[in-house]
Design a protein around this motif. Structure first.
Motif: not given
Length: 547
Positions: A409-410, A421-430, A466-472, A532-537
């Motif tokens: 996703n990165y 560019a955020d399609a991967g994150w949004k798809a994961s959240a969904m 998404l856990m690592y995106q939240a950590l990011r 989840i939605t916050s992490a997907a940003q």
């Protein structure tokens, strides 16, 4: 392994000290294999330490060759084998030198013959002339068929060496083995987990786990592998490690020599129509192999793999002289599979997406491009998370897959194939919210997901990434990059576990925040849709140039 595609874009020590005395001792015990696919002869002259380390060193970039000096006690496999396409089989001999690096005396040896698992759907691997330190022994198959125990003729104390030798005969599946592994298709043979291997060892037990279709073959220690493979004339070989030479065989065909340092699994693909494209990234040659009708996909995979290799090198230096990508038929349950310095990409992706080669409209092309970018970058990420940092894919499947999912996703932030560019994150959240697995613990073994493959993908891949995106978001770009670099550096060439991970998170966030983060994201306790939605940003990009 990349998860199966759905209708939405949601992927789900060869020590030089003492003049090589340690290695010389190993070789004096082992002898040297003679005759490609032939008998084991101890009388053949033994290679010197310098020759052997130099051979293995060819598989590493210059900056990583000194790593060999710290790993003379890693398992060393020497294999000679002959492939016969008419019988879709491989016959060979193997000697493996295994040093007891634990604190306990061993009374048995754990062994995997992966192809015998029902997950490989018709492949088989039989052993004969099995010996430990030259003394004949009889393996005891366990319940799963793919795992065996060998009672040692004499106990092996800490620091002592075991030499395991055997003749083996592999029959490849012709009916789509485990994700197309150990399978012979009309175009090629895919050798994956194709030779007997010594299992990983934890205190008190061999890590002999059952296999199934959900996850990858189980945890293996890093090893050094040297192969002489005899193949028919006219066939090409795409291999992990590096091909160090070729010569005619005594019969028709030729002998290909392969050196694979720091290998968890050496994969090899053999085919009559395979051809390669190549480029370089730093000191590494990237090669993409395909058959002629898949040349467009081969070029696309080469471009993506090169970009991903450059991007992920920020996590820690890539040690191998080659990264090999191969387009190969796989089952409908996987688009890709990792192995050390080689990744397999399904040649069926366009068909699985309902697209015929050469007949792709603009909308479909965006989806195809997105999927190729996701799959190839995911498998390249496994070179760091599965390979350089090992983990147990049965006990902790999330440990490597979550980081590989975050990584793809990165990657997609800059290379989404025409999608946002955020399609991967949004798809994961969904995917997570729709799955109903928001509060399911991710820390269970693969068995806890039996008959719930969609849950497995949502929890292990999507939520794990998404856990690592939240950590990011929590750490900020540069502290997060420091976290990734520290994780890779601390566990390089080793096998990490859940306790190691929790300690790393606590070190990064502090005790209170670290424990809360792990409880929320890994255990699923109190995780909410807002989390989840916050992490997907999308977060600010990482800057490798900043210390």
């Amino acid at each position: 392994m990349a998860p199966a595609w759905t209708s939405s874009p949601c992927p789900g020590r060869l020590r030089a000290a003492g003049g090589g005395a340690v290695l010389a001792g190993i070789l004096a015990v082992v002898g040297f294999l003679s005759g490609a696919g032939g008998s084991l002869a101890a009388a053949e002259p033994l290679p010197s330490f310098g020759a052997l380390s130099a051979q293995l060193g060819q598989g590493l970039v210059p900056a990583a060759q000194s790593d060999l000096a710290d790993h003379d006690d890693d398992p060393l496999y020497r294999i000679r084998a002959t492939y016969t396409p008419e019988t879709h089989s491989l016959a060979g001999h193997l000697r493996a030198e295994y040093r007891n690096r634990g604190a306990e005396t061993l009374t048995d040896l754990g062994l995997y013959t992966f192809a015998n698992s029902s997950a490989f759907h018709g492949a088989s691997l039989t052993l004969s002339h099995v010996a430990i330190n030259g003394q004949a022994v009889t393996p005891r198959p366990l319940e799963q068929g793919a795992d065996q125990l060998i009672d040692l003729p004499r106990p092996c104390a800490p620091g002592q060496l075991l030499v395991f030798s055997a003749a083996f005969h592999l029959v490849l599946s012709t009916a789509s083995g485990d994700n197309g592994l150990d399978e012979q298709s009309p175009d090629q043979a895919c050798l994956y987990a194709w030779y007997p291997v010594i299992a990983g060892r934890a205190p008190g037990a061999w890590q002999l786990h059952p296999l199934n279709d959900l996850t990858d073959p189980c945890a293996l220690d890093m090893a050094h592998v040297l192969v002489e493979l005899t193949i028919p004339a006219g066939m090409a070989v795409a291999s992990g490690g590096i091909i160090t030479g070729e010569r005619p065989s005594t019969a028709s065909g030729r002998i290909v020599t392969i050196a694979a340092p720091f290998t968890r699994d050496l994969a090899v693909v053999i085919g009559s129509q395979l051809h390669a494209l190549s480029t370089t990234v730093g000191a590494t040659t990237v090669m993409s192999w395909s058959v002629p009708e898949q040349s467009v996909a081969g070029q696309q995979s080469l471009n993506i793999a090169a970009k991903a290799l450059a991007l992920y090198s920020a996590f820690g230096p890539y040690p191998y002289a080659h990264l090999t990508v191969v387009q190969t038929p796989m089952s409908q349950d996987a688009e890709g599979m990792e192995s050390s310095s080689l990744v397999l990409i399904s040649s069926l992706i366009p068909k699985e997406l309902g697209v015929d080669q050469g007949q792709v409209d603009a909308a479909a092309q965006k989806t195809v491009d997105f999927v190729y970018n996701m799959v190839v970058s995911h498998e390249v990420a496994h070179q760091w998370f599965y390979n350089l940092v090992g983990s147990d894919p049965y006990l902790t499947p999330w440990l490597d897959e979550s980081l590989a999912d975050w990584s793809d996703n990165y990657y997609l932030e800059g290379h989404a194939g025409g999608l946002p560019a955020d399609a991967g994150w949004k798809a994961s959240a969904m995917d997570i919210i729709k799955s109903g697995c928001l509060n399911r613990s991710a820390s269970g073994s693969v068995d806890s997901y039996q008959d719930k493959g969609e849950d497995y993908e949502s929890v292990v891949y999507s939520r794990g990434g998404l856990m690592y995106q939240a950590l990011r978001h929590r750490l900020g770009a540069q502290r997060f990059l420091t976290f990734l670099r520290s994780w890779v550096a601390a566990n390089r060439y080793q096998v990490a576990d859940q306790a190691t991970w929790r300690a790393a998170v606590i070190q990064a966030l502090g005790v209170t925040q670290g424990q809360t983060f792990a409880t929320t994201w890994l255990d699923g306790t109190g995780l909410t849709p807002v989390d989840i939605t916050s992490a997907a940003q999308t977060a600010p990009p990482l800057d490798p140039a900043t210390p």
